[in-house]
Design a protein around this motif. Structure first.
Motif, PDB file in Angstrom:
ATOM      1  N   GLU A 446      14.500 -16.215  -1.683  1.00  0.00           N
ATOM      2  CA  GLU A 446      13.929 -16.486  -0.280  1.00  0.00           C
ATOM      3  C   GLU A 446      13.873 -15.204   0.217  1.00  0.00           C
ATOM      4  O   GLU A 446      13.068 -15.023   1.197  1.00  0.00           O
ATOM      5  N   TYR A 447      14.168 -14.179  -0.241  1.00  0.00           N
ATOM      6  CA  TYR A 447      13.755 -12.727   0.144  1.00  0.00           C
ATOM      7  C   TYR A 447      12.594 -12.049  -0.827  1.00  0.00           C
ATOM      8  O   TYR A 447      12.447 -10.763  -0.758  1.00  0.00           O
ATOM      9  N   GLY A 448      12.182 -12.714  -1.817  1.00  0.00           N
ATOM     10  CA  GLY A 448      11.451 -12.289  -2.778  1.00  0.00           C
ATOM     11  C   GLY A 448      10.128 -11.715  -2.398  1.00  0.00           C
ATOM     12  O   GLY A 448       9.450 -12.246  -1.192  1.00  0.00           O
ATOM     13  N   ASN A 449       9.357 -10.930  -3.187  1.00  0.00           N
ATOM     14  CA  ASN A 449       7.994 -10.373  -2.917  1.00  0.00           C
ATOM     15  C   ASN A 449       7.355 -10.410  -4.394  1.00  0.00           C
ATOM     16  O   ASN A 449       7.774  -9.530  -5.097  1.00  0.00           O
ATOM     17  N   ILE A 450       6.409 -11.122  -4.448  1.00  0.00           N
ATOM     18  CA  ILE A 450       5.748 -11.341  -6.007  1.00  0.00           C
ATOM     19  C   ILE A 450       4.960 -10.018  -5.934  1.00  0.00           C
ATOM     20  O   ILE A 450       4.296 -10.004  -7.059  1.00  0.00           O
ATOM     21  N   ALA A 451       4.663  -9.224  -4.959  1.00  0.00           N
ATOM     22  CA  ALA A 451       3.659  -8.061  -4.940  1.00  0.00           C
ATOM     23  C   ALA A 451       4.465  -6.945  -5.479  1.00  0.00           C
ATOM     24  O   ALA A 451       3.908  -5.910  -5.677  1.00  0.00           O
ATOM     25  N   LEU A 452       5.816  -6.974  -6.016  1.00  0.00           N
ATOM     26  CA  LEU A 452       6.426  -5.862  -6.205  1.00  0.00           C
ATOM     27  C   LEU A 452       5.836  -5.235  -7.638  1.00  0.00           C
ATOM     28  O   LEU A 452       5.581  -6.165  -8.489  1.00  0.00           O
ATOM     29  N   ALA A 453       6.113  -4.011  -7.540  1.00  0.00           N
ATOM     30  CA  ALA A 453       5.790  -3.211  -8.923  1.00  0.00           C
ATOM     31  C   ALA A 453       6.975  -2.984  -9.401  1.00  0.00           C
ATOM     32  O   ALA A 453       7.893  -2.602  -9.160  1.00  0.00           O
ATOM     33  N   PRO A 454       6.902  -2.658 -10.942  1.00  0.00           N
ATOM     34  CA  PRO A 454       8.077  -2.065 -11.620  1.00  0.00           C
ATOM     35  C   PRO A 454       8.504  -0.672 -11.165  1.00  0.00           C
ATOM     36  O   PRO A 454       7.676   0.237 -10.880  1.00  0.00           O
ATOM     37  N   GLU A 455       9.922  -0.495 -11.337  1.00  0.00           N
ATOM     38  CA  GLU A 455      10.625   0.882 -11.204  1.00  0.00           C
ATOM     39  C   GLU A 455      10.194   1.703 -12.218  1.00  0.00           C
ATOM     40  O   GLU A 455      10.246   1.384 -13.422  1.00  0.00           O
ATOM     41  N   GLN A 456       9.862   3.044 -12.280  1.00  0.00           N
ATOM     42  CA  GLN A 456       9.546   3.896 -13.429  1.00  0.00           C
ATOM     43  C   GLN A 456      10.321   5.140 -13.040  1.00  0.00           C
ATOM     44  O   GLN A 456      10.517   5.310 -11.791  1.00  0.00           O
ATOM     45  N   ALA A 457      10.926   5.782 -14.078  1.00  0.00           N
ATOM     46  CA  ALA A 457      11.597   6.910 -13.740  1.00  0.00           C
ATOM     47  C   ALA A 457      11.587   7.994 -14.957  1.00  0.00           C
ATOM     48  O   ALA A 457      11.205   7.647 -16.157  1.00  0.00           O
ATOM     49  N   ARG A 458      11.513   9.365 -14.466  1.00  0.00           N
ATOM     50  CA  ARG A 458      11.618  10.336 -15.455  1.00  0.00           C
ATOM     51  C   ARG A 458      12.824  11.206 -15.121  1.00  0.00           C
ATOM     52  O   ARG A 458      12.856  11.687 -13.911  1.00  0.00           O
ATOM     53  N   GLY A 459      13.660  11.566 -16.178  1.00  0.00           N
ATOM     54  CA  GLY A 459      14.608  12.508 -15.967  1.00  0.00           C
ATOM     55  C   GLY A 459      14.895  13.665 -16.880  1.00  0.00           C
ATOM     56  O   GLY A 459      14.688  13.215 -18.137  1.00  0.00           O
ATOM     57  N   TRP A 460      15.511  14.478 -16.702  1.00  0.00           N
ATOM     58  CA  TRP A 460      15.752  15.683 -17.615  1.00  0.00           C
ATOM     59  C   TRP A 460      17.299  16.136 -17.086  1.00  0.00           C
ATOM     60  O   TRP A 460      17.625  16.208 -15.907  1.00  0.00           O
ATOM     61  N   GLU A 461      17.623  17.100 -18.016  1.00  0.00           N
ATOM     62  CA  GLU A 461      19.117  17.628 -17.896  1.00  0.00           C
ATOM     63  C   GLU A 461      19.021  18.712 -18.857  1.00  0.00           C
ATOM     64  O   GLU A 461      18.629  18.765 -19.841  1.00  0.00           O
ATOM     65  N   ALA A 462      19.927  19.639 -18.463  1.00  0.00           N
ATOM     66  CA  ALA A 462      20.114  20.856 -19.196  1.00  0.00           C
ATOM     67  C   ALA A 462      21.675  21.407 -19.008  1.00  0.00           C
ATOM     68  O   ALA A 462      22.028  21.356 -17.608  1.00  0.00           O
ATOM     69  N   VAL A 504       8.525 -16.225   5.742  1.00  0.00           N
ATOM     70  CA  VAL A 504       8.179 -16.914   4.785  1.00  0.00           C
ATOM     71  C   VAL A 504       6.930 -16.693   3.999  1.00  0.00           C
ATOM     72  O   VAL A 504       6.030 -17.137   4.644  1.00  0.00           O
ATOM     73  N   PRO A 505       6.681 -16.508   2.913  1.00  0.00           N
ATOM     74  CA  PRO A 505       5.464 -16.432   2.254  1.00  0.00           C
ATOM     75  C   PRO A 505       4.690 -17.635   2.443  1.00  0.00           C
ATOM     76  O   PRO A 505       5.264 -18.931   2.332  1.00  0.00           O
ATOM     77  N   GLY A 506       3.310 -17.765   2.953  1.00  0.00           N
ATOM     78  CA  GLY A 506       2.430 -18.849   3.406  1.00  0.00           C
ATOM     79  C   GLY A 506       2.855 -19.286   4.882  1.00  0.00           C
ATOM     80  O   GLY A 506       2.066 -20.245   5.066  1.00  0.00           O
ATOM     81  N   SER A 507       3.737 -18.397   5.417  1.00  0.00           N
ATOM     82  CA  SER A 507       3.992 -19.255   6.878  1.00  0.00           C
ATOM     83  C   SER A 507       3.865 -17.942   7.953  1.00  0.00           C
ATOM     84  O   SER A 507       3.951 -16.846   7.578  1.00  0.00           O
ATOM     85  N   THR A 508       3.354 -18.299   8.930  1.00  0.00           N
ATOM     86  CA  THR A 508       3.074 -17.249  10.081  1.00  0.00           C
ATOM     87  C   THR A 508       4.165 -17.431  11.226  1.00  0.00           C
ATOM     88  O   THR A 508       4.193 -16.691  12.294  1.00  0.00           O
ATOM     89  N   THR A 509       5.008 -18.575  11.106  1.00  0.00           N
ATOM     90  CA  THR A 509       5.980 -18.577  12.118  1.00  0.00           C
ATOM     91  C   THR A 509       7.416 -19.047  11.496  1.00  0.00           C
ATOM     92  O   THR A 509       8.290 -18.658  12.516  1.00  0.00           O
ATOM     93  N   THR A 510       7.490 -19.235  10.415  1.00  0.00           N
ATOM     94  CA  THR A 510       9.071 -19.302   9.871  1.00  0.00           C
ATOM     95  C   THR A 510       9.465 -17.862   9.333  1.00  0.00           C
ATOM     96  O   THR A 510       8.993 -17.243   8.472  1.00  0.00           O
ATOM     97  N   ARG A 511      10.417 -17.350  10.115  1.00  0.00           N
ATOM     98  CA  ARG A 511      10.863 -15.913   9.828  1.00  0.00           C
ATOM     99  C   ARG A 511      11.944 -15.936   8.702  1.00  0.00           C
ATOM    100  O   ARG A 511      12.691 -17.063   8.523  1.00  0.00           O
ATOM    101  N   ARG A 512      12.276 -14.922   8.155  1.00  0.00           N
ATOM    102  CA  ARG A 512      13.462 -14.792   7.312  1.00  0.00           C
ATOM    103  C   ARG A 512      13.903 -13.501   7.436  1.00  0.00           C
ATOM    104  O   ARG A 512      13.420 -12.333   8.021  1.00  0.00           O
ATOM    105  N   SER A 513      15.297 -13.240   7.097  1.00  0.00           N
ATOM    106  CA  SER A 513      16.064 -11.976   7.498  1.00  0.00           C
ATOM    107  C   SER A 513      15.793 -10.639   6.838  1.00  0.00           C
ATOM    108  O   SER A 513      16.011  -9.707   7.159  1.00  0.00           O
ATOM    109  N   GLY A 514      14.878 -10.988   5.785  1.00  0.00           N
ATOM    110  CA  GLY A 514      14.516  -9.347   5.121  1.00  0.00           C
ATOM    111  C   GLY A 514      13.811  -9.887   3.912  1.00  0.00           C
ATOM    112  O   GLY A 514      13.511 -10.975   3.538  1.00  0.00           O
ATOM    113  N   PHE A 515      13.364  -8.696   3.106  1.00  0.00           N
ATOM    114  CA  PHE A 515      12.517  -8.802   1.773  1.00  0.00           C
ATOM    115  C   PHE A 515      12.631  -7.445   1.260  1.00  0.00           C
ATOM    116  O   PHE A 515      13.094  -6.544   1.807  1.00  0.00           O
TER     117      PHE A 515
END
Length: 659
Positions: A446-462, A504-515
């Motif tokens: 109910e909080y979903g977003n199908i437009a999300l992109a994958p997370e990507q990371a690059r890391g190093w340590e010494a 809510v996706p597809g609606s302009t009147t029904t609110r949701r608490s977050g996304f």
């Protein structure tokens, strides 16, 4: 003065509790992350979170290994409390035992950590980030726990951006072996654990079980009106069996089941709500050697099943939330001894995940809505080559390709090296990449977003380590950096927000608490310093200090250059332990956590806090001993999640047996 003295001890040194298992290998070891390794000399330590056992001084990444003696000595009930004593680890918990617990390594998100029990990945596709909730993970029958820090996606795939927590249960060496622990303490807390196993001919097996119950504390902090205690119960069983079918061929079965019930509170008040959680993990595989043992193989099938429900007896419709997550995983792994000191690891995996969740309305007049559902599949191939280029120098390089059913193909790389100088210096450097697709909950709930992109990371340590005085003194430090793009976060919506994603996706009147949405960029950097000192044979002082900054680097955002939520920048751990010649011991541990913020805007602040624990044990016989401890000696009041409570001063005592 005692509090100040213990705190200064904690800043002196670093956790150096390592396992005492070792394997001398002229060819590749078993490609089983939970492989049994033979004991040789006590100075050697083997790491199995690398998916094939390897000596710790040949591992390029930062790693901490806790053996059974370390686990027993700490007397901690939960794995979370143990991990908090290691460098780079912090948690956020919504109350006492059993409440939602997020563990972060080096400031990464909780769901960016892979958790493994006996080689089986634990994750819940129906959880918000698709990761693992540490709330129900007790120490149980763990024989060793390893923490591998930094991006580890080459070997462990999606999620392993922050690191890997690997838990290994034992297999017996003799015809009959067993152990038990029983303890009780504050708030009517009782914990009992038992395990038994044996080796008879070609069959080795071990079964373990644990029961835990506590009256608990109010999940909501007293400052926000929390009064009633919120109890917690957990029962778990685990088992392993290995059957030698023929020389070089064996069958392997593993399983784990946990059933928990915890009382929870509403966001801002006491309530009669409670949550049920059931987890099942199963694995069946076959191991077979080829080419005279130089080419060792494993093929297996793993299954995880998590069911969660929340209930509020005060509502007409009691159930408030219902979710289920399933994972089916086929995998192959091979380890080939190319030449003396050179090992090649190859593998293939196919994982299918699905989830279902629904939040029914309180009124019986409103029908239960259709559940949110989703599924995904990912197929992966990986390879890693590790070898001793010259004496003392080990280089490692790897590549992985993940083909996700929704996001297509992604190739990742990693490389590292470690140099062991004859005079006791160890130098490490490591680079790794990570890729994590959005969770099914983040996409389809109910909080979903199908437009999300994958997370990507690059890391190093010494980093560098130095041992002096024949190992009586050990010091080390590691610097790390990590860049993450498209990091996923949750945005709360106000009742007047005009953001179209607050509807809510597809609606302009029904609110949701977050996304859920993508943070354009996040950056983390820090230093992990550690040291240990053994001034005399029976006295050990150790500790660690971590400076870790995790920052929102989204250009143009209102939160640009603000610290990511619930991540303290500074933490320190220390302990002092004295062992008597007769076998008993006494010790103290201290943890200091610096300032942190609860929200992305950094307007809700958590004050620094210091926790001190005392512990001791006395042997009754060679196989039985009594132990006791006091946690949070000075009854420090603190919080790791806004509005939520934390455990105050606690007393526990019990006895343990090993036979």
């Amino acid at each position: 003065m005692l509090k100040t003295s213990l705190f200064l001890v904690g800043l002196l040194a670093s956790t150096s509790a390592y396992a005492q298992d070792a394997a001398e290998r002229d060819h590749a070891s078993a490609p089983d992350v939970a492989a049994s390794v033979a004991k040789t000399d006590d100075s050697a330590i083997v790491v199995s979170a690398t998916r094939t056992p390897i000596e710790i001084d040949r591992v390029a990444a930062s790693v901490t290994v806790l053996d059974k003696d370390s686990i027993d000595r700490s007397q901690d009930i939960g794995v979370t409390e143990l991990l908090l004593r290691t460098p780079g680890v912090s948690i956020a918990r919504n109350g006492g035992y059993g409440t939602s617990t997020s563990l972060r390594i080096r400031g990464a998100e909780s769901e960016q950590t892979v958790v493994v029990i006996d080689g089986i990945k634990l994750n819940d596709p129906s959880s918000t980030g698709g990761g693992y909730n540490f709330a129900n993970l007790l120490t149980g029958d763990a024989a060793r726990i390893e923490v591998l820090r930094g991006p580890q996606s080459i070997l462990w795939g999606s999620q392993a951006i922050g690191g890997v927590v690997n838990i290994v249960t034992p297999l017996p060496d003799g015809p009959l072996e067993g152990s038990f622990d029983i303890e009780a303490g504050s708030r009517e807390t009782v914990s009992a654990r038992v395990a038994i196993g044996g080796k008879t001919g070609p069959l080795s097996f071990r079964l373990g079980g644990q029961a835990f119950t506590t009256d608990g504390i109010s999940a909501i902090a007293p400052a926000f009106g929390g009064v009633e205690p919120d109890g917690y119960t957990n029962r778990s069983v685990s088992g392993r069996a290995v059957l030698e079918i023929a020389p070089g061929v064996s069958a392997d079965l593993r399983g784990y089941f946990a059933d928990g019930r915890v009382d929870i509170d509403a966001f801002n008040a006491d309530s009669p709500e409670y949550s049920l959680n059931r987890e099942f993990v199963g694995y069946a595989g076959i191991n077979f050697d080829l080419l005279g043992g130089r080419f060792r193989n494993r093929a297996g099938y793993g299954y995880t099943n998590t069911d969660r429900e929340n209930y509020n007896p005060a509502r007409a419709r009691a159930i408030t939330f219902d979710a289920a997550g399933r994972n089916r995983r086929f995998e192959y792994q091979g380890s080939f001894a190319v030449a003396r000191g050179w090992d090649l690891m190859i593998g293939a995996e196919n994982e299918k995940s699905r989830f279902r969740s629904v939040s029914p309305a309180a009124s019986l007049a409103m029908p239960i809505p259709a559940p949110a559902q989703g599924r995904a599949e990912i197929t992966s191939f990986y390879g890693q080559l590790s070898g001793d280029l010259i004496e003392g120098l080990t280089l490692t390089g790897g590549v992985r390709n993940d083909d996700h059913s929704r996001y297509g193909s992604k190739t990742l790389f990693a490389a590292g090296g470690v140099y062991r100088a004859p005079w006791g210096t160890i130098l490490r450097a490591n680079y790794g990449e990570g890729f994590k697709a959005p969770s099914l909950f983040q996409l389809f709930s109910e909080y979903g977003n199908i437009a999300l992109a994958p997370e990507q990371a690059r890391g190093w340590e010494a980093g560098a380590e130095q041992q002096l005085m024949d190992g009586a003194v050990s010091v080390g430090a590691t610097y790390f950096e990590r860049d993450t793009t498209n990091q996923i976060a949750f945005n709360s919506c106000t009742t007047t927000s005009a953001d179209p994603r607050c509807f809510v996706p597809g609606s302009t009147t029904t609110r949701r608490s977050g996304f859920y949405y993508n943070v354009s960029k996040a950056y983390a950097q820090g230093i992990e310093a550690r040291a240990s000192l053994r001034p005399v044979k029976n006295l050990l002082i150790d500790g660690n200090f971590t400076w870790a900054e995790a920052i929102d680097r989204t250009p143009g955002a209102a939160t640009f250059n603000r610290f990511l939520a619930r991540r303290p920048r500074h933490t320190a751990n220390g302990s002092i332990n004295y062992t008597f010649d007769q076998g008993g011991s006494i010790g103290a541990a201290v943890r200091w956590s610096g300032e942190a913020f609860d929200n992305a805007a950094n307007t809700t602040r958590f004050a620094p806090y210091t926790l001190v624990d005392l512990r001791g044990d006395v042997p009754i016989t060679s196989q039985l001993r009594i132990f006791a401890r006091v946690e949070n000696v000075f009854d420090e009041q603190y919080s790791t999640a806004f509005r939520y409570n934390s455990l105050g001063r606690s007393f526990y005592a019990g006895f343990r047996g090993r036979f």
